[in-house]
Scaffold this motif. Structure first.
Motif, PDB file in Angstrom:
ATOM      1  N   PHE A  35      18.929  36.600  23.065  1.00  0.00           N
ATOM      2  CA  PHE A  35      18.025  36.840  21.799  1.00  0.00           C
ATOM      3  C   PHE A  35      18.090  38.444  21.489  1.00  0.00           C
ATOM      4  O   PHE A  35      17.617  39.227  22.736  1.00  0.00           O
ATOM      5  N   LYS A  43      11.274  38.167  19.307  1.00  0.00           N
ATOM      6  CA  LYS A  43      11.888  37.417  20.292  1.00  0.00           C
ATOM      7  C   LYS A  43      11.121  36.954  21.284  1.00  0.00           C
ATOM      8  O   LYS A  43      11.210  35.852  21.667  1.00  0.00           O
ATOM      9  N   VAL A 204      16.095  37.630  26.643  1.00  0.00           N
ATOM     10  CA  VAL A 204      15.748  38.544  25.382  1.00  0.00           C
ATOM     11  C   VAL A 204      16.499  39.716  26.056  1.00  0.00           C
ATOM     12  O   VAL A 204      16.051  40.251  26.996  1.00  0.00           O
ATOM     13  N   THR A 218      24.850  34.460  21.100  1.00  0.00           N
ATOM     14  CA  THR A 218      23.921  35.321  20.901  1.00  0.00           C
ATOM     15  C   THR A 218      22.999  35.043  19.792  1.00  0.00           C
ATOM     16  O   THR A 218      23.836  34.483  18.819  1.00  0.00           O
ATOM     17  N   ALA A 219      21.687  34.875  19.755  1.00  0.00           N
ATOM     18  CA  ALA A 219      20.935  34.890  18.414  1.00  0.00           C
ATOM     19  C   ALA A 219      20.584  36.185  17.716  1.00  0.00           C
ATOM     20  O   ALA A 219      19.821  36.832  18.961  1.00  0.00           O
ATOM     21  N   LEU A 232      15.566  33.573  12.467  1.00  0.00           N
ATOM     22  CA  LEU A 232      16.615  33.917  13.038  1.00  0.00           C
ATOM     23  C   LEU A 232      17.771  33.839  11.894  1.00  0.00           C
ATOM     24  O   LEU A 232      17.877  33.393  11.035  1.00  0.00           O
ATOM     25  N   TYR A 235      23.150  32.896  14.747  1.00  0.00           N
ATOM     26  CA  TYR A 235      23.375  32.539  15.914  1.00  0.00           C
ATOM     27  C   TYR A 235      24.922  31.800  16.006  1.00  0.00           C
ATOM     28  O   TYR A 235      25.315  31.127  15.431  1.00  0.00           O
TER      29      TYR A 235
END
Ligand SMILES: Nc1ncnc2c1ncn2[C@@H]1O[C@H](COP(=O)(O)OP(=O)(O)O)[C@@H](O)[C@H]1O
Ligand SMILES: [Mg+2]
Lengths: 259, 309
Positions: A35, A43, A204, A218-219, A232, A235
Motif C-alpha cells: 500500500f 493506509k 504499507v 501495489t495499491a 483507493l 490497484y
C-alpha cells in the motif's frame, strides 16, 4: 495456511470523520501486496481494519465487509480476538515486550492460546520462528536476555518472529522499516521475500523503491484534500503501477511529483 | 588586544552561578534537617536504652516494652496492605483500562477526594460507624472460624479491634495506591498494548502481558508509599483501636501500634517515659527505612527487564 483477503465497499470512520471511503480490493494468498500513498491518505487506517485493530481506537468503526477465504471478519459472532490471532501485525516502531526475554517474546502469542506447550516444543518453536525471521544466528546465545537490548532492526525482526510463531494466515506490516537503517531495511526486505512463500503479506510503505522491490501487487491510495476521505486510486501489478500507471495521480506520485 | 569572541560574557554566567548556589543550598538544607531529626531521635532515646529494666514501662526493659507494639504496628500495616493493594490495583485498572472515559474521570476525582480526607475523620468514622457495624461479623467469625487463632473469640462487643483498625487503614491507603498505580497504568506505552492486542490477546491478557509488567516497579513504589502511611498512621489507630496487650486474635480488643502508643502517651510523658516514646519513634523510623530500602532492592533487581534501556 495462507489465505485470500477480499475487501468489499469498505468505509472507515473515526467518529463522524470518514477516513477511508469505498475500498474494494482482493489480496491473493502467498503474495506481497504494498500500500503506497501520501501521508494521511488512510493506509494505516485501512490496514488496521484488516485485522480489526482499528477497534482499539475509541470511536473507530467500519462499514462494509472483509472476507478471509470467504469468512467475514465483521460477521455476527466474530470475536476480534480470534481475528487478530489469525491475522498478525507488525508495527512501524518495533515493540518487543521490554519486560520479557527474547525467548518469551517469541512465545508470547503462543502462550495466549492457553497451550501448555512443553519446554522442548517451545525450544523448537523459538528456533523455528527466529530462523524464519532471519534472527536465529544473531540471538541464539542470548535467548534469556531482554528483547529491548537488541538493535532496532533486530527488534523489528523479533517482532516478526513473534508474529509468525502463532502461524497466522496473514501478516500485516505498517511501515516496518521506516525507523530502520538501510542495512536493517535490507534484512527485513529479504525476510519479506521469504515470508511470501508461506503467508499473505500486506505492507504499507513510504518508500517506493521498497514497494517496487518486495511486492507483486501495489495499491495506491490518495486524498483529494485535507478533511476528505482517503480512496483507493489504482490497484494492479507493481510493475504496472510504476511503469505504466492508468491514473494521472498515480504517475505523479510514483514519479515523485508529490507526497 | 583582541578579545576572544568565544568567551562568555554578560549576565548569563552570574545567574547560572546563582542558580547553582540555590540548588546547593536547598540540598544542604535537607541534609541539615535530616541530620538534626536523626540526632534528636538518637540523643533523646539514649536514656531509654540505658535505663534499668525495672524502671522502664512494663518493668522488663526497653526491648520487652517495644516488641509487642512493633508486632502490632506490623500487623495493622499488613492487614491494610493485604486489603488495599489488590483492591487499589483493580480500581486503578478499572479506571485506566475498562471504564468509559467519563465514568473514569468521575472515579478519578472520587479517589482524589478520598485521599484528601484528614485521618482524624477516618478515625472517627471507624470508631463511630464501622466498628459497631462489624461486631456481628466478628461474632460470626468467632463462632465459625474461631479455631483459627486470628479469629479466636470472644469477639469484641465494641468492634474496636485490630481488624477494624486495619480495615480503616486500608481505606486510608487505598486512594494513595489507586491514584499512583492509575498514573502508571495510563503511562503504559500504547505500542506494547497494541503489540499484545494485535496477536490476539483479550483485554485482560493484554493487561497481564503489557500493563502489569511495565507497571511493576511503580506498583511496588505505590505500595511502599501506602505502607509508609500505614506504618506511621497515628490518629485513626488512636481513635479506632481499644489498645491492650499483644494478642493473636484480631477480633478481640488488644494490641497497639507504635504511632498510636506515642500519640496517646506523649501529653503526660516526661523524663524517662518521654525518652521511651522517642526511642519507640526511632524504632518506627528504622522499620520504615528498612521497608523502603527493601522496596528499592526489589525494584533494582529487575532493572534489566524494565524497558528503561
Ligand atoms: N486515532 C485517530 N483518530 C482520529 N483520526 C485519525 C486517527 N488516526 C488517523 N486519523 C486520521 O485518519 C486519516 C488517515 O490517517 P492514517 O491512516 O494514519 O494515514 P496514513 O497511514 O496513510 O498516513 C488522517 O486524516 C488522520 O488524521
Ligand atoms: Mg501510517
Amino acid at each position: 495456511m495462507s489465505k485470500r483477503i477480499s475487501v468489499k465497499d469498505l468505509n472507515v470512520f473515526y467518529g463522524d470523520f470518514k477516513a477511508v471511503e469505498d475500498v474494494t480490493l482482493d489480496i491473493a494468498p502467498r503474495s506481497v501486496t504494498a500500500f503506497i500513498g501520501p501521508s494521511g491518505c488512510g493506509k494505516s487506517t485501512f490496514l488496521r481494519t484488516l485485522n480489526r485493530m482499528h477497534e482499539v481506537i475509541p470511536g473507530a468503526r467500519v462499514e462494509g465487509d472483509v472476507l478471509l477465504d470467504g469468512d467475514n471478519l465483521y460477521g455476527p459472532g466474530v470475536d476480534p480476538v480470534t481475528v487478530r490471532s489469525r491475522i498478525g501485525m507488525v508495527f512501524q516502531r518495533a515493540n518487543p515486550f521490554p519486560t520479557m526475554s527474547i525467548r518469551d517474546n517469541v512465545l508470547a502469542g503462543v502462550k495466549l492460546n492457553n497451550k501448555r506447550i512443553s519446554s522442548s516444543d517451545a525450544d523448537d518453536l523459538v528456533e523455528r520462528s527466529l530462523r524464519g525471521a532471519n534472527l536465529w544466528k544473531e540471538v541464539k546465545d542470548r535467548l534469556q536476555k531482554p528483547g529491548s537490548g537488541l538493535s532496532g532492526g533486530q527488534q523489528q525482526r523479533l517482532c516478526i518472529a513473534r508474529a509468525i510463531a502463532v502461524e497466522p494466515e496473514v501478516i500485516l506490516m505498517d511501515e516496518p522499516c521506516s525507523a530502520l537503517d538501510p542495512i536493517s531495511t535490507m534484512a527485513i526486505e529479504d525476510l519479506i521475500a521469504e515470508l511470501e512463500k508461506d503467508y499473505t503479506v500486506v505492507i504499507v510503505t513510504h518508500n517506493m523503491q521498497q514497494a517496487a522491490r518486495v511486492s507483486e501487487r501495489t495499491a495506491f491510495f490518495n486524498i483529494a484534500g485535507a478533511g476528505e476521505p482517503g480512496r483507493l486510486i489504482e490497484y494492479s501489478d507493481t510493475t504496472d503501477i510504476f511503469n505504466n500507471p492508468r491514473e494521472k495521480s498515480t504517475e505523479d506520485y510514483v514519479s515523485g511529483r508529490f507526497g | 588586544m583582541s578579545t576572544n569572541t568565544l568567551a562568555r560574557r554578560g549576565s548569563g554566567r552570574s545567574s547560572d552561578k546563582a542558580f547553582h548556589l540555590a540548588t546547593l543550598a536547598a540540598g544542604c538544607l535537607i541534609l541539615v534537617v535530616l541530620f538534626s531529626v536523626a540526632a534528636f531521635l538518637l540523643v533523646q532515646s539514649i536514656p531509654a536504652f540505658q535505663a534499668q529494666a525495672e524502671e522502664v514501662t512494663g518493668g522488663a526493659g526497653f526491648w520487652s516494652y517495644i516488641w509487642p507494639i512493633v508486632i502490632g504496628t506490623l500487623i495493622a500495616a499488613a492487614i491494610a496492605m493485604a486489603l488495599a493493594t489488590p483492591v487499589g490495583i483493580f480500581v486503578a485498572l478499572f479506571i485506566s483500562h475498562f471504564a468509559p472515559r467519563r465514568l473514569a474521570l468521575g472515579f478519578g476525582y472520587l479517589i482524589d477526594l478520598l485521599a484528601a480526607i484528614p485521618s482524624v475523620i477516618y478515625g472517627a468514622w471507624g470508631y463511630i460507624f464501622l466498628a459497631p457495624l462489624l461486631t456481628t461479623a466478628y461474632d460470626w467469625l468467632a463462632a465459625n472460624l474461631g479455631w483459627i487463632p486470628v479469629f479466636a473469640g470472644p469477639a469484641s462487643q465494641t468492634g474496636r479491634t485490630m481488624l477494624t483498625a486495619g480495615i480503616v487503614l486500608a481505606v486510608m491507603v487505598l486512594p494513595i495506591i489507586t491514584a499512583l498505580t492509575r498514573e502508571i497504568f495510563l503511562q503504559t506505552p500504547k505500542l506494547h498494548e497494541e503489540a499484545a492486542l494485535a496477536m490476539g490477546a483479550t483485554q485482560w491478557e493484554m493487561i497481564k502481558m503489557a500493563v502489569l509488567p511495565f507497571a511493576r516497579p511503580g506498583i511496588i513504589s505505590a505500595a511502599m508509599l501506602g505502607l509508609g502511611r500505614a506504618l506511621g498512621e497515628t490518629m485513626a489507630i488512636a481513635l479506632v483501636l481499644s489498645p491492650g496487650a499483644l494478642t493473636a486474635s484480631l477480633i478481640q480488643s488488644g494490641n497497639q501500634t507504635i504511632a498510636a502508643e506515642i500519640a496517646l502517651n506523649f501529653p503526660e510523658a516526661y523524663n524517662l517515659r518521654l525518652s521511651e516514646l522517642i526511642a519507640a519513634g526511632l524504632v518506627l523510623f528504622v522499620i520504615t527505612l528498612a521497608v523502603n530500602m527493601l522496596a528499592r532492592w526489589v525494584i533494582s533487581r529487575h532493572k534489566e527487564f524494565s524497558g528503561a534501556n
